[in-house]
Design a protein around this motif. Structure first.
Motif, short mmCIF file in Angstrom:
data_model
loop_
_atom_site.label_atom_id
_atom_site.label_comp_id
_atom_site.label_asym_id
_atom_site.label_seq_id
_atom_site.Cartn_x
_atom_site.Cartn_y
_atom_site.Cartn_z
N GLY A 254 42.21 37.59 20.02
CA GLY A 254 43.96 36.76 19.75
C GLY A 254 43.21 36.11 21.50
N LEU A 255 41.84 36.14 21.50
CA LEU A 255 41.89 35.43 22.97
C LEU A 255 41.28 35.01 22.65
N ASP A 256 41.81 32.81 22.90
CA ASP A 256 40.14 31.72 22.75
C ASP A 256 39.28 31.87 24.11
N VAL B 132 38.92 32.24 31.86
CA VAL B 132 40.03 32.24 33.37
C VAL B 132 40.55 33.56 33.36
N TYR B 133 40.51 34.09 32.84
CA TYR B 133 40.79 35.91 32.82
C TYR B 133 40.14 36.12 34.11
N ARG B 134 38.77 36.15 32.62
CA ARG B 134 37.78 36.98 33.93
C ARG B 134 37.11 36.40 35.09
N THR B 135 37.49 35.14 35.20
CA THR B 135 37.71 34.78 37.20
C THR B 135 38.31 35.26 38.14
N MET B 136 40.45 35.18 37.37
CA MET B 136 40.75 36.45 37.62
C MET B 136 40.39 37.70 38.40
N LEU B 137 40.04 38.71 37.27
CA LEU B 137 39.39 40.11 37.91
C LEU B 137 38.56 39.83 39.36
N ARG B 138 36.99 38.02 38.90
CA ARG B 138 36.52 38.59 40.07
C ARG B 138 37.16 37.61 41.30
N HIS B 139 37.97 37.01 41.26
CA HIS B 139 38.73 36.38 42.20
C HIS B 139 40.48 36.80 42.38
N ARG C 252 46.10 25.63 33.64
CA ARG C 252 47.87 26.73 33.64
C ARG C 252 48.06 26.59 32.74
N GLU C 253 47.12 26.16 31.50
CA GLU C 253 47.75 26.56 29.99
C GLU C 253 47.29 27.98 29.32
N ALA C 254 46.27 27.81 29.80
CA ALA C 254 45.20 28.97 29.46
C ALA C 254 46.55 30.60 30.91
N LEU C 255 46.61 30.50 31.72
CA LEU C 255 47.70 31.59 32.03
C LEU C 255 48.82 31.21 31.93
N ASP C 256 49.45 30.75 30.80
CA ASP C 256 50.50 30.69 30.18
C ASP C 256 50.13 31.47 29.16
N THR C 257 48.48 31.16 28.33
CA THR C 257 48.60 32.60 26.99
C THR C 257 48.41 33.75 27.94
N LEU C 258 47.76 33.10 29.00
CA LEU C 258 47.65 35.49 29.34
C LEU C 258 48.78 35.47 30.08
N SER C 259 49.70 34.91 29.75
CA SER C 259 50.84 35.35 30.09
C SER C 259 51.69 36.38 29.11
N GLU C 260 51.89 34.90 28.05
CA GLU C 260 52.34 35.55 26.45
C GLU C 260 52.44 36.67 25.91
N LEU C 261 50.04 37.02 26.62
CA LEU C 261 49.86 38.43 26.22
C LEU C 261 49.61 39.40 26.82
#
Length: 331
Positions: free
Chosen positions: A6-8, A14-21, A41-50
């Motif tokens: 369920g992760l596009d 963006v999730y991988r980038t946040m883990l590195r930085h 920002r759209e990706a962060l919204d998706t990650l927040s929902e998940l």
């Protein structure tokens, strides 16, 4: 790579980038990931929902990524819940499809349709059942609801089954999960398997059905009373639908020798089906008939589910099951 969970692709980047930085802001994430800020920002919204990102401690304006071990567990649990809900919808659709075909054929006057033959009376049904298998050349597919089989029926069917398997006919039979605790039925299924037949089980079946060489089907006009009548179908359209129904049911069924799996909530298929039927308002008697178990067993399963949900009534059990994700909100 994680789209199946369920992760596009953009959200995953963006999730991988946040883990590195971990200290990066939106602008820094965009630069590191090579993406415009709008997509970040759209990706962060998706990650927040998940629930894959959370507010950083001491800095509510900044988000941090949860660790991958926790994140992947969250994604897998969500996907398992979705698959469980999809399985429940598929099971309901299978039952509705078989019921629709039965009701349609029952409404047609005898002889009004060239692809439909009505069989009225138990004797006529048995005569046709005795004659038809001798015409089978390649494949015999069977839905066998009703729970454990009687010793008389199993003994009577052995010579015919042995003849069919001896002639190289492929036999696949789907019983109810309830037969797993009935030793004579299990022994009969194991005997079929030794001769080359295949046996699987599911929590519930829509109706009794036999498919022969994918050109003839016999189904009961009533799932509650198999002696009420049956129809013999040879129409290509109906046969295509019934064969697809069998194949989807077979895919979700479990081999008899394998332990019945549980879903993300620890429910077996039998328990999940009971819960759905409870939420739909079915009585213990109706549930017992669908599962092929005794009235007492159906009541026990229902009581155990209500205890697990902390519910004092069946209605409350249905509400709590939806709230906890055990049932889809729109069955």
């Amino acid at each position: 790579m994680l789209t199946a969970l369920g992760l596009d692709s953009v959200a995953e980047t963006v999730y991988r980038t946040m883990l590195r930085h971990p200290a990066a802001g939106v602008a820094d994430l965009g630069h590191a990931a090579g993406l415009p800020e709008e997509e970040i920002r759209e990706a962060l919204d998706t990650l927040s929902e998940l629930a894959l990102v959370r507010p950083a401690a001491g800095d509510a304006g900044r988000l941090r990524a949860v660790s991958p071990d926790i994140g992947m567990e969250i994604l897998v649990a969500r996907q398992q819940a979705r698959l469980a809900a999809q399985r429940q919808r598929l099971e309901a659709s299978r039952a509705a499809a078989a019921q629709l075909i039965s009701e349609y054929t029952e409404l047609q006057p005898a002889g009004s349709h060239p692809g439909v033959e009505h069989l009225v009376g138990l004797d006529r049904i048995r005569d046709r059942l005795a004659a038809l298998p001798r015409e089978v050349r390649e494949e015999l597919l069977t839905f066998a609801p009703g729970g454990p089989q009687t010793s008389e029926n199993m003994a009577a069917s052995r010579p015919l089954n042995q003849d069919l398997l001896g002639r190289g006919v492929r036999m696949r039979t789907i019983y109810l999960d309830s037969v797993r605790t009935n030793r004579p039925t299990v022994e009969h299924a194991n005997w079929l398997a030794r001769l080359g037949g295949q046996v699987r089980t599911v929590a519930s079946l829509p109706t009794r059905m036999i498919l022969m060489d994918r050109r003839i089907a016999m189904i009961s006009v009533s799932s509650d009373d198999t002696a009420a009548g049956a129809v013999l179908l040879t129409g290509q359209g109906m046969l295509t639908a019934l064969c697809a129904l069998f194949e989807t049911t077979w895919e979700s069924a479990q081999p008899l020798g394998r332990v019945v799996p549980t879903d993300a909530h620890g429910l077996t298929g039998q328990q999940a089906t009971t819960l759905r039927l409870l939420a739909e308002g079915h009585t213990d008697e109706a549930i017992a008939k669908r599962l092929g178990v005794s009235h007492r067993t159906a009541r026990r399963i229902a009581s155990e589910l209500m205890d697990r949900l902390g519910a004092r009534s069946r209605f409350e059990a249905g509400v709590r099951a939806v709230q906890q994700g055990w049932l889809p909100p729109h069955p």
